[in-house]
Scaffold this motif. Structure first.
Motif, PDB file in Angstrom:
ATOM      1  N   SER A 199      -8.110 -30.799 -11.542  1.00  0.00           N
ATOM      2  CA  SER A 199      -7.262 -29.606 -11.588  1.00  0.00           C
ATOM      3  C   SER A 199      -7.236 -29.042 -12.989  1.00  0.00           C
ATOM      4  O   SER A 199      -6.777 -29.706 -13.925  1.00  0.00           O
ATOM      5  CB  SER A 199      -5.841 -29.985 -11.145  1.00  0.00           C
ATOM      6  N   LEU A 200      -7.772 -27.832 -13.163  1.00  0.00           N
ATOM      7  CA  LEU A 200      -7.786 -27.168 -14.463  1.00  0.00           C
ATOM      8  C   LEU A 200      -7.572 -25.674 -14.250  1.00  0.00           C
ATOM      9  O   LEU A 200      -8.526 -24.898 -14.193  1.00  0.00           O
ATOM     10  CB  LEU A 200      -9.119 -27.393 -15.203  1.00  0.00           C
ATOM     11  N   HIS A 201      -6.328 -25.255 -14.115  1.00  0.00           N
ATOM     12  CA  HIS A 201      -6.068 -23.834 -13.904  1.00  0.00           C
ATOM     13  C   HIS A 201      -4.651 -23.492 -14.319  1.00  0.00           C
ATOM     14  O   HIS A 201      -3.719 -24.288 -14.138  1.00  0.00           O
ATOM     15  CB  HIS A 201      -6.326 -23.431 -12.444  1.00  0.00           C
ATOM     16  N   ASN A 202      -4.491 -22.283 -14.844  1.00  0.00           N
ATOM     17  CA  ASN A 202      -3.194 -21.806 -15.317  1.00  0.00           C
ATOM     18  C   ASN A 202      -2.476 -21.001 -14.241  1.00  0.00           C
ATOM     19  O   ASN A 202      -1.259 -21.050 -14.131  1.00  0.00           O
ATOM     20  CB  ASN A 202      -3.377 -20.945 -16.565  1.00  0.00           C
ATOM     21  N   GLN A 203      -3.244 -20.237 -13.456  1.00  0.00           N
ATOM     22  CA  GLN A 203      -2.662 -19.459 -12.366  1.00  0.00           C
ATOM     23  C   GLN A 203      -2.824 -20.196 -11.043  1.00  0.00           C
ATOM     24  O   GLN A 203      -3.592 -21.149 -10.937  1.00  0.00           O
ATOM     25  CB  GLN A 203      -3.333 -18.089 -12.280  1.00  0.00           C
ATOM     26  N   GLY A 204      -2.102 -19.750 -10.039  1.00  0.00           N
ATOM     27  CA  GLY A 204      -2.218 -20.349  -8.723  1.00  0.00           C
ATOM     28  C   GLY A 204      -1.675 -19.401  -7.676  1.00  0.00           C
ATOM     29  O   GLY A 204      -1.028 -18.399  -7.997  1.00  0.00           O
ATOM     30  N   ILE A 205      -1.914 -19.713  -6.419  1.00  0.00           N
ATOM     31  CA  ILE A 205      -1.483 -18.845  -5.327  1.00  0.00           C
ATOM     32  C   ILE A 205       0.040 -18.851  -5.216  1.00  0.00           C
ATOM     33  O   ILE A 205       0.679 -19.902  -5.190  1.00  0.00           O
ATOM     34  CB  ILE A 205      -2.132 -19.278  -4.005  1.00  0.00           C
ATOM     35  N   GLU A 206       0.606 -17.661  -5.139  1.00  0.00           N
ATOM     36  CA  GLU A 206       2.037 -17.496  -4.900  1.00  0.00           C
ATOM     37  C   GLU A 206       2.266 -17.237  -3.412  1.00  0.00           C
ATOM     38  O   GLU A 206       2.827 -18.068  -2.705  1.00  0.00           O
ATOM     39  CB  GLU A 206       2.582 -16.339  -5.731  1.00  0.00           C
ATOM     40  N   ALA A 207       1.805 -16.084  -2.911  1.00  0.00           N
ATOM     41  CA  ALA A 207       1.876 -15.771  -1.479  1.00  0.00           C
ATOM     42  C   ALA A 207       0.454 -15.788  -0.924  1.00  0.00           C
ATOM     43  O   ALA A 207      -0.419 -15.063  -1.420  1.00  0.00           O
ATOM     44  CB  ALA A 207       2.513 -14.412  -1.256  1.00  0.00           C
ATOM     45  N   LEU A 208       0.229 -16.613   0.073  1.00  0.00           N
ATOM     46  CA  LEU A 208      -1.092 -16.697   0.684  1.00  0.00           C
ATOM     47  C   LEU A 208      -1.321 -15.485   1.589  1.00  0.00           C
ATOM     48  O   LEU A 208      -0.460 -15.123   2.393  1.00  0.00           O
ATOM     49  CB  LEU A 208      -1.210 -17.985   1.498  1.00  0.00           C
ATOM     50  N   ALA A 209      -2.477 -14.856   1.452  1.00  0.00           N
ATOM     51  CA  ALA A 209      -2.820 -13.695   2.271  1.00  0.00           C
ATOM     52  C   ALA A 209      -2.783 -14.059   3.755  1.00  0.00           C
ATOM     53  O   ALA A 209      -3.148 -15.176   4.143  1.00  0.00           O
ATOM     54  CB  ALA A 209      -4.199 -13.174   1.891  1.00  0.00           C
ATOM     55  N   SER A 210      -2.367 -13.118   4.583  1.00  0.00           N
ATOM     56  CA  SER A 210      -2.273 -13.375   6.022  1.00  0.00           C
ATOM     57  C   SER A 210      -3.640 -13.625   6.645  1.00  0.00           C
ATOM     58  O   SER A 210      -3.729 -14.249   7.709  1.00  0.00           O
ATOM     59  CB  SER A 210      -1.588 -12.195   6.720  1.00  0.00           C
ATOM     60  N   ALA A 211      -4.704 -13.159   5.989  1.00  0.00           N
ATOM     61  CA  ALA A 211      -6.057 -13.369   6.505  1.00  0.00           C
ATOM     62  C   ALA A 211      -6.596 -14.757   6.175  1.00  0.00           C
ATOM     63  O   ALA A 211      -7.699 -15.112   6.605  1.00  0.00           O
ATOM     64  CB  ALA A 211      -7.016 -12.308   5.947  1.00  0.00           C
ATOM     65  N   LEU A 212      -5.821 -15.529   5.411  1.00  0.00           N
ATOM     66  CA  LEU A 212      -6.256 -16.870   5.025  1.00  0.00           C
ATOM     67  C   LEU A 212      -5.351 -17.925   5.664  1.00  0.00           C
ATOM     68  O   LEU A 212      -4.172 -17.699   5.887  1.00  0.00           O
ATOM     69  CB  LEU A 212      -6.220 -17.030   3.501  1.00  0.00           C
ATOM     70  N   ARG A 213      -5.937 -19.070   5.912  1.00  0.00           N
ATOM     71  CA  ARG A 213      -5.221 -20.212   6.482  1.00  0.00           C
ATOM     72  C   ARG A 213      -5.143 -21.316   5.435  1.00  0.00           C
ATOM     73  O   ARG A 213      -6.147 -21.656   4.804  1.00  0.00           O
ATOM     74  CB  ARG A 213      -5.964 -20.725   7.721  1.00  0.00           C
ATOM     75  N   ARG A 214      -3.976 -21.897   5.244  1.00  0.00           N
ATOM     76  CA  ARG A 214      -3.812 -22.994   4.294  1.00  0.00           C
ATOM     77  C   ARG A 214      -4.533 -24.236   4.805  1.00  0.00           C
ATOM     78  O   ARG A 214      -4.293 -24.702   5.913  1.00  0.00           O
ATOM     79  CB  ARG A 214      -2.326 -23.300   4.078  1.00  0.00           C
ATOM     80  N   GLU A 215      -5.432 -24.761   3.983  1.00  0.00           N
ATOM     81  CA  GLU A 215      -6.219 -25.934   4.355  1.00  0.00           C
ATOM     82  C   GLU A 215      -5.774 -27.198   3.622  1.00  0.00           C
ATOM     83  O   GLU A 215      -5.924 -28.304   4.137  1.00  0.00           O
ATOM     84  CB  GLU A 215      -7.711 -25.682   4.072  1.00  0.00           C
ATOM     85  N   ALA A 216      -5.253 -27.038   2.390  1.00  0.00           N
ATOM     86  CA  ALA A 216      -4.804 -28.191   1.614  1.00  0.00           C
ATOM     87  C   ALA A 216      -3.769 -27.732   0.604  1.00  0.00           C
ATOM     88  O   ALA A 216      -3.777 -26.565   0.185  1.00  0.00           O
ATOM     89  CB  ALA A 216      -5.975 -28.871   0.910  1.00  0.00           C
ATOM     90  N   TRP A 217      -2.879 -28.643   0.212  1.00  0.00           N
ATOM     91  CA  TRP A 217      -1.835 -28.289  -0.745  1.00  0.00           C
ATOM     92  C   TRP A 217      -1.520 -29.498  -1.627  1.00  0.00           C
ATOM     93  O   TRP A 217      -1.708 -30.652  -1.249  1.00  0.00           O
ATOM     94  CB  TRP A 217      -0.585 -27.790  -0.023  1.00  0.00           C
ATOM     95  N   ALA A 218      -1.030 -29.203  -2.831  1.00  0.00           N
ATOM     96  CA  ALA A 218      -0.686 -30.216  -3.821  1.00  0.00           C
ATOM     97  C   ALA A 218       0.721 -30.748  -3.575  1.00  0.00           C
ATOM     98  O   ALA A 218       1.478 -30.174  -2.777  1.00  0.00           O
ATOM     99  CB  ALA A 218      -0.801 -29.615  -5.224  1.00  0.00           C
ATOM    100  N   PRO A 219       1.121 -31.826  -4.258  1.00  0.00           N
ATOM    101  CA  PRO A 219       2.477 -32.355  -4.084  1.00  0.00           C
ATOM    102  C   PRO A 219       3.586 -31.353  -4.399  1.00  0.00           C
ATOM    103  O   PRO A 219       4.689 -31.455  -3.861  1.00  0.00           O
ATOM    104  CB  PRO A 219       2.510 -33.536  -5.068  1.00  0.00           C
ATOM    105  N   ASP A 220       3.310 -30.367  -5.268  1.00  0.00           N
ATOM    106  CA  ASP A 220       4.320 -29.360  -5.589  1.00  0.00           C
ATOM    107  C   ASP A 220       4.315 -28.195  -4.598  1.00  0.00           C
ATOM    108  O   ASP A 220       5.040 -27.221  -4.767  1.00  0.00           O
ATOM    109  CB  ASP A 220       4.133 -28.833  -7.009  1.00  0.00           C
TER     110      ASP A 220
END
Length: 271
Positions: A199-220
């Motif tokens: 994991s090396l990133h400063n930004q991240g997804i806030e609201a997931l687009a309706s055209a996308l499906r959540r496949e994996a998520w972090a502990p936070d």
């Protein structure tokens, strides 16, 4: 038998480059890790896609290139996305615009990703987004990003940040776990509902687009992977960097293998 007949044809994928400005000279560049992983573990050949200036964004160059390809890879980069440019790549054409700022802004890359994603979706070809690439897919489809994970949550900022005290390749060691949806597109590839990722990133997804499906998520709770809903093939993005330790990490190896197989199947449909 000719050489052309004796060598099996490979699927060919387009790989997004980034813009580098040094001494006033604009250059397109790409880390070799992506090309090596794609050639050795996805079994595909690579074409590096050039970044796009605002005055060229309206030209029909992308469809001409993309129509000859069998897949698209949206690479990672330190720069942040400018959502206004990615949504409207022909905007901000004024001569006083600031397009490139090292590790902060790369609008030529935003324009490239915008036109490449549009073509890939229209053509129904495989897509693999990596880190910034996942974020680009989300913004393209109308989702939003958190400008700074550290400002959102101190713990999240630390979990997902670079580790500058380590050697460069060790910065890409596993940093946290992810939970994988058991009924999505990633689970058949991973073969597990939990994995360790870098994991090396400063930004991240806030609201997931309706055209996308959540496949994996972090502990936070941060989205770490997402796929395009109703895609005719594998169209997925991951927030981590599978290209870095692909030769030793099973999930990374399986992800590139699955993407390569999807590109081969797509290639065969064009014959």
């Amino acid at each position: 038998m000719t050489l052309q007949q004796s060598v099996p044809a490979r699927a060919v994928v387009g790989v997004t480059s980034n813009r580098l400005l040094v001494d006033g000279v604009h250059r397109d560049w790409l880390r070799r890790k992506y090309v090596q992983a794609l050639q050795r573990h996805a079994g595909v050949a690579c074409v590096i896609l050039p970044t796009v200036d605002a005055e060229d964004a309206r030209e029909e160059v992308a469809p001409a290139i993309m129509g000859r390809l069998d897949g698209l890879v949206l690479t990672g980069d330190e720069s942040n996305i400018d959502p206004a440019v990615l949504i409207a790549p022909a905007s901000l054409t004024g001569p006083d615009r600031q397009d490139v700022e090292a590790a902060i802004l790369d609008r030529p890359r935003d324009r490239l990703s915008a036109v490449a994603i549009e073509s890939a979706i229209a053509l129904g070809m495989p897509i693999l987004g990596i880190c910034r690439g996942l974020q680009e897919l989300n913004v393209y489809f109308g989702g939003t990003l958190r400008p700074s994970l550290a400002e959102w949550s101190h713990e999240s900022g630390a979990m997902h940040a670079e580790k500058p005290d380590r050697p460069r390749d060790r910065q890409y060691d596993a940093a946290h776990s992810v939970r994988i949806s058991s009924d999505g597109a990633l689970f058949p590839i991973a073969g597990t509902v939990e994995a360790q990722v870098n994991s090396l990133h400063n930004q991240g997804i806030e609201a997931l687009a309706s055209a996308l499906r959540r496949e994996a998520w972090a502990p936070d709770g941060l989205v770490e992977a997402a796929s395009v809903v109703g895609a005719p093939t594998l169209q997925i993005g991951v927030q981590w960097h599978p290209e870095w330790h692909v030769s030793t990490d099973p999930l990374s190896k399986q992800l590139f293998k699955a993407f390569g197989e999807a590109c081969v199947r797509y290639c065969r449909t064009k014959k």
